[in-house]
Enzyme design. Structure first.
Site, mmCIF file in Angstrom:
data_model
loop_
_atom_site.group_PDB
_atom_site.id
_atom_site.type_symbol
_atom_site.label_atom_id
_atom_site.label_comp_id
_atom_site.label_asym_id
_atom_site.label_seq_id
_atom_site.Cartn_x
_atom_site.Cartn_y
_atom_site.Cartn_z
ATOM 1 N N PHE A 345 0.815 -1.219 0.000
ATOM 2 C CA PHE A 345 0.000 0.000 0.000
ATOM 3 C C PHE A 345 0.845 1.264 0.000
ATOM 4 O O PHE A 345 0.367 2.343 -0.343
ATOM 5 C CB PHE A 345 -0.955 -0.003 1.199
ATOM 6 C CG PHE A 345 -0.332 0.370 2.514
ATOM 7 C CD1 PHE A 345 -0.509 1.644 3.047
ATOM 8 C CD2 PHE A 345 0.405 -0.542 3.246
ATOM 9 C CE1 PHE A 345 0.050 1.992 4.265
ATOM 10 C CE2 PHE A 345 0.959 -0.207 4.461
ATOM 11 C CZ PHE A 345 0.785 1.066 4.980
ATOM 12 N N LYS A 346 2.106 1.137 0.365
ATOM 13 C CA LYS A 346 2.992 2.309 0.382
ATOM 14 C C LYS A 346 3.137 2.934 -1.013
ATOM 15 O O LYS A 346 3.424 4.119 -1.138
ATOM 16 C CB LYS A 346 4.376 1.907 0.888
ATOM 17 C CG LYS A 346 4.396 1.208 2.224
ATOM 18 C CD LYS A 346 4.122 2.129 3.378
ATOM 19 C CE LYS A 346 4.332 1.416 4.709
ATOM 20 N NZ LYS A 346 4.141 2.300 5.861
ATOM 21 N N ASP A 347 2.928 2.138 -2.058
ATOM 22 C CA ASP A 347 3.070 2.653 -3.423
ATOM 23 C C ASP A 347 2.071 3.763 -3.724
ATOM 24 O O ASP A 347 2.339 4.633 -4.554
ATOM 25 C CB ASP A 347 2.895 1.524 -4.444
ATOM 26 C CG ASP A 347 4.081 0.585 -4.498
ATOM 27 O OD1 ASP A 347 5.218 1.063 -4.360
ATOM 28 O OD2 ASP A 347 3.875 -0.636 -4.673
#
Length: 732
Positions: A345-347
């Site tokens: 999800f960091k993307d």
């Protein structure tokens, strides 16, 4: 009320006759004159010599809205179709279109626009004006272009009821829907301000929204940021020169007093109609609309923001839906947040944030960005900043700190494989909390920051979730997930949902809460912890206690965190923005290792949040159970959330579980959960073994490519030693 132009902008009134009328009115009706003067002054201060230019598809209500706006501002109103084109051509628009055909019509329309000029007026464009670049460049020079963004389905319904026959481009074989979709690219290119217009919104309401949007556009002073640790007294006496805006906080990262930045006046709120207008929109379109409301155009113009969002999410994600929602079982749904290039999800934040940062920083400055990661942030931030334009790479460098023994082998391989000429990884012989604390101390050490500035002409910045530009994009996918459930027919707008998120640093959870504040009907936010369950205990008791706590390594390393940085923003919010209270709490945590919330604040917190935790054993059991019953493989963090959701949900509404990473990143734990007896230690071999299961979702493409680049285990170790810039040992 006295109207000088009475909606007839081409009817001229001489200066002498105007002065005479004003004098007569002032003498005969002084109160009325005062009201007129106030109205004129309001119009003049809002517009000056600029025009308000209304743009949108046919049927958007530009003409009607323009007349109402003109009436409210008491200024000239010009309809391009009626007052310019038909006057110039001496025939109706539909007759001209029939006479010359589609392509010639656009050219003739553009020529007429190039000859047109006005000031201090409200101008309603034709639906096809934006398709002529030169004409739009000309008219935009002296105006603020307002895009009336109406859902395509609403426009089609309106046009059908009006039986309009002059849609430019409409012909056999080309549908009205295709034309409307095609034109969106031109509207997005030219607008300065977007106004969302739902299906049944009255023109009067749209006109008010236009005026509010123009006022916001012209006054960036309203959208300032404060520190979570600044007091009300300090803010009230602050000089204008000390005000901070979006671009400032993106660059600065952490406030000088050690606090985190938050919008002084909170986040914008969407109406139910505005949210419903986004149900048919793509993820990219939703992101553009939401972020435009959160980022003032003085910081990043709408057209540039759209370009950045398209770059971030257009081709870098393997799924066209970007963040799809998948039904898991019963009332549980998975929000898949792992389709980006580094599989977590960091993307979502770190494909976007580097471009925001590069746009905001002064072109003459160099910046060194410091990042601490518990696993997924590292590869995501390295990948994101490596995709900057070459010119930006020359002035922006990044160092990523991670706990050497606190991430999975595949995560470490990713961080090594994602290093580029302007981005490096540093292994730290300690845990994530030490990495994060060390970075905070570096930022507040004036001797060190001063040395960098004087000796190297370089300033520091942060790209962790403490940076507001990291947190903001996460709001989008929580809102988008709710809209997707509506689109899939699971719920209708207004129906509540619960959200369950594996939580460590509290950023993802805070983003969900912000989405709720902006109008998404989230009922409960469920925090899911692993055995490092400090947050769970805090939410249940109001006591944040680190005394005697040691970080426990788990199968879900991204939430192996004891100090949750973004919790500070949430406490600032429920504490009525009391910076002194926040300062007191976090100073006590820093110095004594604990703090306790007041009873009233704990009550507020427990209205918003519930929490639970999951052991490693239960995590692996959940992975096995879900795969056995559905053929779907959860990653270890999503499994933690699944276990907690099973325990805490009441099953009266859907629950959206954030699937924060792809299972491929944690192959050893997944293979163990699937009861594989012998596990090869080579990460690439592990992925090949997992792929043989033909499970859902498939093995992540980006991760596979990265591991191929880093090679086998022995070679990976050499690369690791060669590329680590330095080793930092925690003081004893």
């Amino acid at each position: 009320m006295f109207h000088i132009f009475q909606y007839q902008p081409l009817r001229l009134i001489t200066q002498n006759s105007l002065s005479s009328m004003c004098l007569k009115l002032m003498l005969s009706r002084p109160v009325a004159f005062a009201q007129i003067w106030k109205s004129w002054f309001s119009s003049h201060s809002l517009l000056g010599k600029k025009n308000i230019i209304l743009m949108g598809p046919p049927g958007a209500g530009k003409t009607t809205t323009g007349r109402i706006v003109g009436q409210k501002l008491d200024c000239p109103v010009i309809d391009i179709d009626d007052d310019v084109l038909e006057t110039t051509w001496n025939m109706s628009v539909s007759e001209k279109l029939q006479d010359v055909g589609y392509e010639e019509f656009l050219e003739e329309e553009g020529k007429a626009l190039l000859k047109f000029s006005a000031s201090g007026s409200v101008i309603s464009l034709s639906g096809s004006n934006p398709m002529h670049a030169a004409g739009m460049q000309h008219i935009k020079k002296n105006g603020i272009v307002v895009y009336l963004d109406v859902p395509t389905t609403v426009i089609m319904r309106r046009l059908k009821s009006k039986q309009m026959d002059r849609i430019v481009g409409l012909s056999p074989g080309i549908s009205l829907k295709d034309i409307l979709q095609f034109r969106k690219q031109f509207y997005k290119r030219w607008f300065d301000i977007r106004v969302l217009c739902g299906g049944d919104v009255a023109a009067e309401v749209v006109a008010e929204k236009v005026l509010d949007a123009v006022k916001r556009y012209q006054d960036s002073e309203l959208e300032t940021f404060i520190s979570t640790r600044s007091s009300h007294t300090a803010r009230s006496t602050e000089e204008d020169s000390h005000k901070l805006y979006f671009s400032d906080v993106v660059i600065q990262g952490l406030a000088l007093d050690g606090g985190l930045f938050v919008p002084e006046r909170g986040l914008p709120k969407f109406t139910a109609e505005e949210w419903q207008g986004l149900i048919e929109a793509t993820y990219i379109e939703r992101a553009q609309v939401i972020l435009e409301k959160c980022i003032h155009p003085a910081d990043i113009p709408a057209s540039k923001l759209a370009e950045i969002i398209e770059t971030a999410y257009g081709e870098n994600f393997s799924c066209s839906k970007v963040a799809p929602v998948r039904h898991l079982a019963g009332n549980q749904f998975l929000l898949e947040l792992f389709h980006g290039p580094t599989a977590s999800f960091k993307d979502f934040a770190l494909q976007l944030m580097p471009h925001l940062f590069a746009y905001c920083i002064p072109r003459s400055c160099n910046y060194l960005i410091l990042v601490a990661t518990s696993g997924d942030t590292g590869s995501a931030v390295l990948d994101g900043f490596s995709r900057l334009h070459d010119a930006d790479k020359q002035r922006i460098a990044l160092v990523n700190f991670f706990p050497e023994d606190g991430v999975s082998p595949i995560q470490k391989s990713q961080m090594i494989g994602c290093q580029k000429e302007n981005a490096w990884s540093v292994g730290v012989k300690s845990d994530f909390d030490f990495c994060q604390t060390a970075i905070k101390q570096i930022f507040t050490n004036s001797d060190f920051t001063g040395f960098l500035t004087v000796e190297y002409g370089t300033a520091l910045a942060a790209a962790n979730s403490i940076n507001w530009a990291r947190l903001l994009p996460q709001i989008v996918y929580h809102a988008s997930a709710y809209l997707d459930l509506i689109h899939q027919g699971i719920i209708s707008f207004g129906s509540p949902v619960d959200i369950c998120i594996p939580t460590g640093n509290f950023g993802n959870m805070l983003a969900a809460f912000y989405a709720k504040m902006m109008g998404i009907p989230i009922r409960k936010c469920i925090c899911a912890s692993n055995e490092n369950n400090v947050l769970t205990e805090f939410i249940r008791t109001g006591v944040y206690d680190l005394r005697g706590r040691k970080l426990i390594s788990s199968f879900s390393p991204a939430v192996d965190i004891l100090k949750s940085s973004n919790l500070e923003r949430y406490l600032h919010l429920i504490g009525n923005e009391d910076g002194q209270l926040v300062t007191q709490l976090f100073n006590q945590l820093e110095n004594q290792g604990h703090f306790q919330l007041r009873k009233d604040l704990l009550g507020k917190l427990q209205q918003d949040l519930v929490a639970g935790w999951c052991s490693d054993e239960d995590c692996l059991a959940a992975i096995h159970s879900v795969y056995s019953t559905t053929g779907y493989i959860l990653d270890t963090h999503t499994a933690v959330a699944k276990v907690v959701a099973d325990r805490l949900q009441d099953r009266t509404c859907p629950i959206i579980i954030s699937s924060t990473a792809h299972y491929s990143k944690f192959a050893p734990a997944i293979l163990r959960a699937l009861r594989i007896a012998e596990i090869n230690q080579n990460p690439l071999s592990q992925l090949h073994l997992l792929s043989s299961y033909s499970a859902l979702p498939p093995i992540h493409w980006g991760l596979l490519e990265t591991l191929k680049k880093t090679g086998n285990g022995d070679h990976q170790l050499v690369v690791c030693m060669a590329y680590h810039a330095c080793w930092i040992n925690e003081p004893s």
